[in-house]
Design a protein around this motif. Structure first.
Motif, PDB file in Angstrom:
ATOM      1  N   ARG A 192       0.835  -1.205   0.000  1.00  0.00           N
ATOM      2  CA  ARG A 192       0.000   0.000   0.000  1.00  0.00           C
ATOM      3  C   ARG A 192       0.871   1.257   0.000  1.00  0.00           C
ATOM      4  O   ARG A 192       0.610   2.216  -0.706  1.00  0.00           O
ATOM      5  CB  ARG A 192      -0.930  -0.019   1.212  1.00  0.00           C
ATOM      6  N   ARG A 241       2.361   1.772  -3.430  1.00  0.00           N
ATOM      7  CA  ARG A 241       1.344   2.296  -4.351  1.00  0.00           C
ATOM      8  C   ARG A 241       1.156   3.801  -4.138  1.00  0.00           C
ATOM      9  O   ARG A 241       1.053   4.558  -5.093  1.00  0.00           O
ATOM     10  CB  ARG A 241       0.003   1.592  -4.151  1.00  0.00           C
ATOM     11  N   THR A 242       1.131   4.207  -2.884  1.00  0.00           N
ATOM     12  CA  THR A 242       0.986   5.628  -2.570  1.00  0.00           C
ATOM     13  C   THR A 242       2.181   6.408  -3.107  1.00  0.00           C
ATOM     14  O   THR A 242       2.023   7.468  -3.709  1.00  0.00           O
ATOM     15  CB  THR A 242       0.861   5.830  -1.046  1.00  0.00           C
TER      16      THR A 242
END
Length: 128
Positions: A100, A103-104
């Protein structure tokens, strides 16, 4: 992703027109082209294709002159939702190996690159 959208006979421009109409509501063709920063002839061709598929409809409005206003049909809304769901599924597959946080970070970096590209394009356009 482009190949997935193209399977339904729609190009990225078709998807962009549908998305713009969903977000901004009914628009005159010329205003829609200006909002999207796309040549009016390209937007008109895309609208013609979308009209043929029943994804948009146009109506004549006589307010301050004659305007053809384009709006999304319920079928167009469904098609856009299906395309967005499909795009999300493809994105999930492509980015499955990223955490995550990664991805950020990728999203942040891509936004910076796109912003720089937009500024450089604006500088080149102004100097032409």
């Amino acid at each position: 992703m482009t190949e997935r959208v193209s399977v339904g006979g729609l190009s990225p421009l078709h998807r962009s027109v549908l998305k713009a109409l969903a977000e901004m509501g009914p628009h005159a063709r010329r205003d829609l082209a200006a909002q999207m920063d796309v040549p009016p002839a390209d937007v008109s061709r895309a609208i013609r294709d979308l009209l043929a598929q029943g994804l948009v409809q146009d109506m004549v409005v006589n307010i301050g002159g004659r305007h053809e206003v384009v709006t999304l049909t319920p079928t167009g809304t469904t098609a856009l939702t299906t395309m967005q769901d499909d795009m999300n599924a493809v994105q999930d597959v492509l980015l499955a190996s990223l955490t995550r946080g990664e991805r950020t970070q990728l999203h942040y970096l891509l936004r910076r690159v796109c912003a720089t590209a937009a500024r450089v394009g604006a500088v080149r356009s102004a100097s032409s």
